[in-house]
Enzyme design. Structure first.
Site, PDB file in Angstrom:
ATOM      1  N   HIS A  67      -0.498   8.565  -1.315  1.00  0.00           N
ATOM      2  CA  HIS A  67      -1.106   8.035  -2.534  1.00  0.00           C
ATOM      3  C   HIS A  67      -0.110   7.799  -3.645  1.00  0.00           C
ATOM      4  O   HIS A  67      -0.494   7.647  -4.795  1.00  0.00           O
ATOM      5  CB  HIS A  67      -2.196   8.997  -3.031  1.00  0.00           C
ATOM      6  N   GLU A  72     -11.688  -2.291   1.953  1.00  0.00           N
ATOM      7  CA  GLU A  72     -10.706  -3.057   1.178  1.00  0.00           C
ATOM      8  C   GLU A  72     -10.450  -4.461   1.708  1.00  0.00           C
ATOM      9  O   GLU A  72     -10.421  -5.418   0.946  1.00  0.00           O
ATOM     10  CB  GLU A  72      -9.364  -2.307   1.118  1.00  0.00           C
TER      11      GLU A  72
END
Lengths: 393, 360
Positions: B159, B90
């Site tokens: 998440h 990322e």
């Protein structure tokens, strides 16, 4: 007479560039001076490369004088910044580049102005080689509206065409540079991006992430590690399990270059740019260099290294002295000429410093501007609910 | 009209309700049912077609057609150059995207979940948001960061975080949080055409929800301006301000309250930053009661900001009761279904808060 024959012979051999448009400084005769000469440069250590840059390079008088002038300007500019910082006219962070001039100048000599470059916070030298005037650089350091970023960026945030700063977060500039390289590939203009980082940044994870994607997608990115032996106060041996920075790209070919010799840097950069430009993918260069100042102006730079070491580098490997000696001993320039150039530079720096200390700071009305590009003006909350400020693109 | 209302209510009920009513006979010809997912894809497709500089990158966006199938078909249509699969790195690929934007391209970065964007936050903020300002206007950064944000069923603590407040904090960023399919399409197109960094917070729960798309919204130049809220339901008694999937809950709660004669005005923020305070204030001046409803954590959240601004602005003197926030519970998201349900604001929580505020 002997010299005249040499000149004629060189002309006939082909390619000697006697530039008719050169300005005649005085009535002295340039015919006495050698227009170009060939120099031996150190062989580079190679990683995953069968061949490296040539060990010989030709330097023309014109180029030599230009490199000298540029390096000396950067040197003087940085020393002036030192002075201004000690007078408290420059505040905050100030990371000086003196000692490393051969890197910035050699790299610029090896690429085109249409190529791209990004580096970290030790950026004043590159800002200059990428086309920003000393005036605008010093005025940015002193936080005036005539600075290249209108006084809003400071030492670490200077930008120009094809030059992306100036980045304060260690290592962040490396993926950014790979991204610029992606844009170069995307737009198919055969341009490359030079992406610089230091020995301190070399251990950053995001650099390896950038290496991976650059190699995977064959991005035209020249990764360059400026190894000045110290990441702030930590020597390379104390920070890196492997100090062979030119090998750290693993699957990316690399070369280790004498970063104190502007001709070595130029030759290596040309080699790297050639490699990269036509689709072979990224390449990594380690430039072995040295900074005379500490990490920044708040670091005297002698708690983690000896004064003797600094003196030794100054005495034996100073990039400007090396070039000057080469040119003088090969009769490519006269001492007088060099003195004249030095005087011109001193004057330029003085004038720039004058400007940088007398130009006004950006007006308060500018406080909230430049938040968004190409946007309608909007209101910005001030320090209290009654203070409503305005932002214009 | 009943079927329209049922569409506007949250998720799972909408499609079966609509199908039962044989919508294809009663809908005007130009209006279509489009899921939020397809609306996002349409926006991406249209903008990719319109401007060559636009390209997508992220994990699984190309071959796999998107972890949530948002980018289905795009790689087949546009190829490797414009739809790029990235390794699971990322911070690296966000930095690369920002660099590409600095050099003149217009990347759209997908995060499989905004939770993963935490690795990239340095680039979103220090390399993207601040750059135009730091450069004194020399270096714009035209980039969109998009992906699912906030709660999703059963994904548990790492998440399920909502990042609206975190990104909404930063000057130099625009932060958008669509609810409906029209929101998603119009706002994403605006985000891509915007020359500045935009954080586009989608939500997984909403991806499969179909909405009516007007004829106007099917045009390739349909844009919704960033920074303008929408009144999804008019009412006179209390203002409910919300964003993203929680708007559905507010609409449901409003329907329940309507049976008791309480008419809620439901405002869909659409944009977190810059926030449309004018819409909220105008509504508060009418209803005199304000409740913000969000899925994110309470401390330093979106609701906290709205309430502070109401206190500081003209709306305050119109309030007949203290403005309050309905938020997610101040805990990491649990996994067990019953616990998870009780971590997010439920319809009954909104109804309860309205009645408390109205003192009924």
């Amino acid at each position: 007479m002997q010299n005249m024959l040499t000149v004629v012979a060189n002309t006939l051999k082909g390619g000697a560039k006697i530039n008719g448009s050169r300005v005649v400084v005085s009535a002295r005769s340039f015919a006495d001076l050698t227009p170009q000469a060939s120099f031996d440069i150190k062989r580079c250590d190679l990683h995953r490369l069968d061949e490296g840059p040539s060990v010989q390079t030709v330097l023309t008088r014109e180029d030599g004088l230009r490199y000298y002038r540029t390096m000396q300007t950067v040197r003087r500019m940085e020393l002036k910044a030192d002075q201004l910082y000690k007078q408290k006219i420059i505040r905050g962070f100030c990371h000086l580049y003196d000692g490393q001039e051969a890197c910035a100048v050699g790299i610029e000599a090896g690429i085109n102005p249409t190529d791209h470059l990004i580096t970290a916070y030790r950026v004043h030298g590159y800002t200059y080689t990428r086309g920003v005037s000393v005036k605008e650089i010093l005025a940015e350091l002193t936080g005036r509206k005539g600075g290249i970023a209108k006084g809003k960026g400071g030492s670490m945030h200077m930008y120009a065409k094809n030059f992306y700063g100036g980045n304060g977060i260690v290592g962040a500039q490396v993926p950014l540079g790979a991204g610029v390289a992606l844009a170069c590939q995307y737009q198919a203009k055969n341009e490359v991006c030079v992406t610089l980082y230091g020995d301190g940044a070399a251990n950053q994870g995001q650099i390896f992430e950038a290496f991976n994607m650059a190699a995977l997608w064959k991005l035209p990115c020249i990764f360059i590690c400026e190894n000045n032996k110290y990441g702030m106060g930590t020597s390379v041996e104390r920070a890196s399990a492997s100090t062979d920075y030119y090998k750290r790209g693993d699957y990316i070919p690399g070369l280790r270059v004498d970063g104190m010799d502007v001709l070595s840097v130029r030759e290596a950069t040309r080699f790297a740019a050639d490699y990269c430009r036509y689709g072979k993918g990224p390449i990594l260069m380690e430039l072995q260099t040295y900074r005379y100042h500490g990490h920044s102006m708040s670091d005297p730079g002698v708690s983690y290294r000896t004064r003797d070491e600094i003196q030794e580098v100054r005495g034996k490997s100073d990039p400007i002295t090396m070039l000057k000696d080469r040119m003088i001993s090969n009769n490519m320039a006269s001492l007088e000429e060099i003195k004249d150039i030095d005087a011109e530079i001193r004057k330029e720096i003085e004038e720039a410093a004058q400007f940088a200390t007398s130009d006004p700071e950006p007006p308060l009305e500018d406080l909230c501007n430049h938040i968004f590009f190409n946007d309608t003006p909007f209101e910005v909350r001030g320090t209290s609910p009654w203070v409503k400020l305005k932002s214009i693109s | 009209m009943a079927y329209l209302r049922s569409i506007l209510r949250s998720g799972k009920n909408a499609v079966p309700a609509v199908l039962r009513r044989e919508f294809h006979r009663t809908l005007p010809a130009a209006v279509q049912q489009v899921t939020v997912r397809d609306a996002i894809k349409e926006a991406l497709d249209e903008e990719l077609e319109r401007d060559e500089r636009v390209f997508l990158l992220g994990e699984e966006v190309a071959l796999f057609e998107g972890a949530y199938k948002v980018t289905r078909g795009l790689w087949k249509k546009y190829g490797d150059k414009r739809i790029i699969d990235t390794p699971i790195t990322e911070i690296g690929f966000t930095g690369i995207a920002v660099g590409a934007a600095m050099a003149g391209l217009r990347p759209v970065v997908e995060y499989m979940s905004f939770n993963f964007s935490m690795q990239s936050v340095d680039h979103i903020i220090n390399s993207a948001a601040k750059t135009y300002y730091m450069s004194g206007g020399l270096q714009p950064v035209s980039i969109v960061f998009r992906g699912p944000n906030g709660a999703a069923p059963g994904v548990a603590a790492q998440h399920a975080q909502c990042f609206a407040a975190w990104y909404g904090h930063v000057p130099g960023l625009k932060v958008v949080s669509p609810w409906s399919a029209e929101d998603a399409k119009g706002l994403l197109k605006s985000a891509i055409r915007d020359d500045n960094p935009v954080v586009f917070l989608e939500n997984e729960i909403m991806y499969s929800v179909p909405f009516e798309m007007s004829e106007e919204s099917q045009s390739k130049d349909f844009l919704i301006p960033i920074g303008k809220a929408k009144i999804e339901r008019k009412g006179n008694h209390v203002t409910l301000v919300s964003h993203s999937h929680v708007v559905s809950r507010c609409m449901d709660a409003a329907a329940v309250l309507a049976k008791d004669g309480i008419e809620c005005e439901v405002i869909n923020l659409r944009t977190i930053r810059p926030m449309d305070m004018e819409a909220i204030e105008t509504s508060v001046m009418k209803t005199k009661h304000l409740i913000t409803v969000e899925g994110g954590w309470p401390q330093f959240g979106v609701g906290g900001e709205i309430l502070a601004r109401i206190m500081e602005g003209p709306g305050f003197s119109y309030l007949n009761a203290p403005a309050v926030r309905v938020t997610g519970v101040d805990i990491p998201m649990p996994y067990a279904k019953h616990l998870e349900e009780n971590t997010l604001p439920q319809i009954k929580d909104i109804v309860f808060s309205v009645k408390k505020t109205l003192n009924v």
